[in-house]
Write an enzyme that holds these catalytic residues in place. Structure first.
Site, PDB file in Angstrom:
ATOM      1  CG  ASP A 197     -50.896   1.774 -64.863  1.00  7.29           C
ATOM      2  OD1 ASP A 197     -50.284   1.830 -63.774  1.00  7.29           O
ATOM      3  OD2 ASP A 197     -51.088   0.705 -65.474  1.00  7.29           O
ATOM      4  NE  ARG A 376     -38.701  -4.573 -66.570  1.00  6.51           N
ATOM      5  CZ  ARG A 376     -39.923  -4.591 -66.051  1.00  6.51           C
ATOM      6  NH1 ARG A 376     -40.787  -3.641 -66.369  1.00  6.51           N
ATOM      7  NH2 ARG A 376     -40.316  -5.538 -65.236  1.00  6.51           N
TER       8      ARG A 376
HETATM    9  C1  LIG Z   1     -48.007  -0.416 -66.151  1.00  5.96           C
HETATM   10  C2  LIG Z   1     -48.535  -1.649 -65.520  1.00  5.96           C
HETATM   11  N1  LIG Z   1     -49.837  -1.745 -65.287  1.00  5.96           N
HETATM   12  C3  LIG Z   1     -50.350  -2.867 -64.693  1.00  5.96           C
HETATM   13  C4  LIG Z   1     -49.534  -3.919 -64.342  1.00  5.96           C
HETATM   14  C5  LIG Z   1     -50.024  -5.196 -63.733  1.00  5.96           C
HETATM   15  O1  LIG Z   1     -51.311  -5.210 -63.341  1.00  5.96           O
HETATM   16  P1  LIG Z   1     -51.792  -6.316 -62.299  1.00  5.96           P
HETATM   17  O2  LIG Z   1     -51.184  -5.992 -60.989  1.00  5.96           O
HETATM   18  O3  LIG Z   1     -53.252  -6.223 -62.335  1.00  5.96           O
HETATM   19  O4  LIG Z   1     -51.267  -7.642 -62.764  1.00  5.96           O
HETATM   20  C6  LIG Z   1     -48.169  -3.828 -64.560  1.00  5.96           C
HETATM   21  C7  LIG Z   1     -47.284  -4.949 -64.156  1.00  5.96           C
HETATM   22  O5  LIG Z   1     -46.111  -4.948 -64.233  1.00  5.96           O
HETATM   23  C8  LIG Z   1     -47.646  -2.678 -65.179  1.00  5.96           C
HETATM   24  O6  LIG Z   1     -46.358  -2.579 -65.433  1.00  5.96           O
END
Ligand SMILES: Cc1ncc(COP(=O)(O)O)c(C=O)c1O
Length: 417
Positions: A197, A376
């Protein structure tokens, strides 16, 4: 260091002109681009053109004449330049959560065929909640178990039982960066696939998915890519998986020939099979503009220059908080070593973190709070100035000294923190 020193750093900054490409409200110091990137000035006009001209006048013919149909791929090609992917390997589609579901399900299916005895998805316990929740669903649906360990224990936890290592490259709370080359290599030695991710990495630092031979990656369009609230996310897979990859949301726009309207699903070649339904053209247009604004940094040194400035901004912030705000119970939780730190800095406060952030926002310094105790601060080198860092510290010091965070209005939790 003083204000004049900070202003001199801005005067000497080769990236400084890029700030003009953004529309930032007067009097606001925006340290939250790691959560929602600021709006590029060009976005308003670009989206208005898409609404008035392409939709309003072109109507449905714009799917062909305005290039709507391949916009997910064209935007994907721009993202590819930032993450070490090749043209044609990335699409901008759906949300980060949905893309994670698709790639994690896909990787799990590959492992069920190739290594059926491996039934562990390994992740970090402090991964972003959506990543944990999506992994929990995939585990339930496909008979895997989720093993969540502390970030520092990940490498040791990669054993032969592990089917998939699923990690957020840069931790959303602390900004700690996982060692992508080492972890990916170790995962492969143990027969595991990797899912990265890149929500807090894409557009903030150099990422080279091909150099590390990663398997799958997804990421967010509304943080460092400046695509706007709820912007489409992106998805990438290594081409070595392309012929066998199946994803669970087999919608018509991931079909090889959607306009044949055939009864049976046949996946499109390559990454396009990770698309599902009709692309959100207006949101993609805003994301396209956000990417053009980011890619405007290329003649100024590109991601390497942006990363260099990001490191300088975060170093300055840490040094100034620790020297000038000492004695106010703030503890650094981001890595001190810049190579291990993303483009944010986080401190904890034992009791008043939320209220301190509210008091800062009231003073025009926008940052955020992450439960249970994290303050943050995000630094987007495209538009954050050294002077902003200086002014943010001045405001933080004033809030801490005056104890104005104790005011009732700052103690009241809002829905979004
Ligand atoms: C590491 C990470 N993954 C996923 C998301 C959010 O996912 P989505 O855009 O599906 O709400 C965030 C949101 O801050 C994030 O920090």
């Amino acid at each position: 260091m003083n204000l004049q020193d900070a202003q001199e750093l801005d005067a000497a900054d080769p990236l400084a002109p890029l700030r003009e490409l953004f529309s930032l409200p007067e009097g606001v110091i925006y340290l939250d681009g790691n959560s929602l990137g600021a709006m590029p000035r060009a976005t308003l006009e670009r989206v208005a053109r898409a609404v008035e001209g392409e939709w309003g006048k072109g109507l449905i013919s714009s799917w062909n004449t305005a290039g709507w149909m391949d916009l997910p791929q064209r935007v994907g090609d721009k993202i590819a330049q930032l993450i070490g992917a090749k043209p044609g390997e990335v699409v901008a589609t759906d949300s980060t959560s949905v893309n994670l579901y698709k790639v994690l399900h896909c990787a799990s299916q590959l492992q069920l065929t190739d290594a059926p005895s491996k039934r562990i998805i390994l992740t970090e316990i402090d991964n972003f909640p959506t990543d944990l929740y999506i992994a929990q669903s995939v585990c339930e649906q496909l008979g895997f178990s989720l093993r969540a360990v502390k970030g520092e224990d990940i490498e040791a936890a990669i054993t032969n039982e592990v089917a998939i290592v699923m990690l957020t490259h840069t931790n959303y709370r602390t900004g700690r960066i996982h060692n992508m080359p080492h972890i990916t290599a170790r995962a492969h030695v143990h027969g595991a696939l990797t899912v990265w991710d890149l929500a807090h990495s894409a557009g903030a630092m150099e990422v080279d998915l091909h150099a590390v031979h990663a398997d799958f990656a997804i990421g967010c369009g509304y943080k460092y890519l400046n695509g706007g609230p709820g912007a489409p996310a992106f998805v990438w897979m290594h081409p070595r998986h392309a012929s066998r990859a199946r994803q669970p949301l087999s919608g018509w726009l991931g079909h090889a020939k959607p306009f044949d309207f055939s009864h049976d699903y046949a996946p499109a070649s390559g990454i396009t099979r990770f698309m599902c339904g009709t692309p959100p053209i207006l949101s993609l247009t805003a994301l396209d503009c956000g990417l053009d604004t980011l890619l405007a940094a290329l003649p100024h040194g590109g991601m390497a220059a942006l990363r260099k400035k990001s490191v300088a901004l975060t170093e300055m912030f840490i040094a100034q908080v620790e020297s000038r705000c000492a004695g106010f119970d703030l503890t650094l939780v981001s890595p001190r070593e810049s190579a291990q730190r993303g483009s944010q800095v986080s401190f904890t406060h034992p009791t008043q973190g939320y209220a301190i952030i509210q008091a800062l926002i009231a003073r025009g310094v926008v940052d955020d709070f992450r439960a249970p105790d994290i303050l943050r601060f995000g630094f987007t080198p495209l538009y954050t100035r050294y002077e902003d860092v200086w002014q943010a510290i001045e405001a933080l010091l004033a809030v801490l000294q005056s104890r104005e965070y104790l005011k009732p209005e700052f103690q009241q939790r809002k829905a979004v923190t």
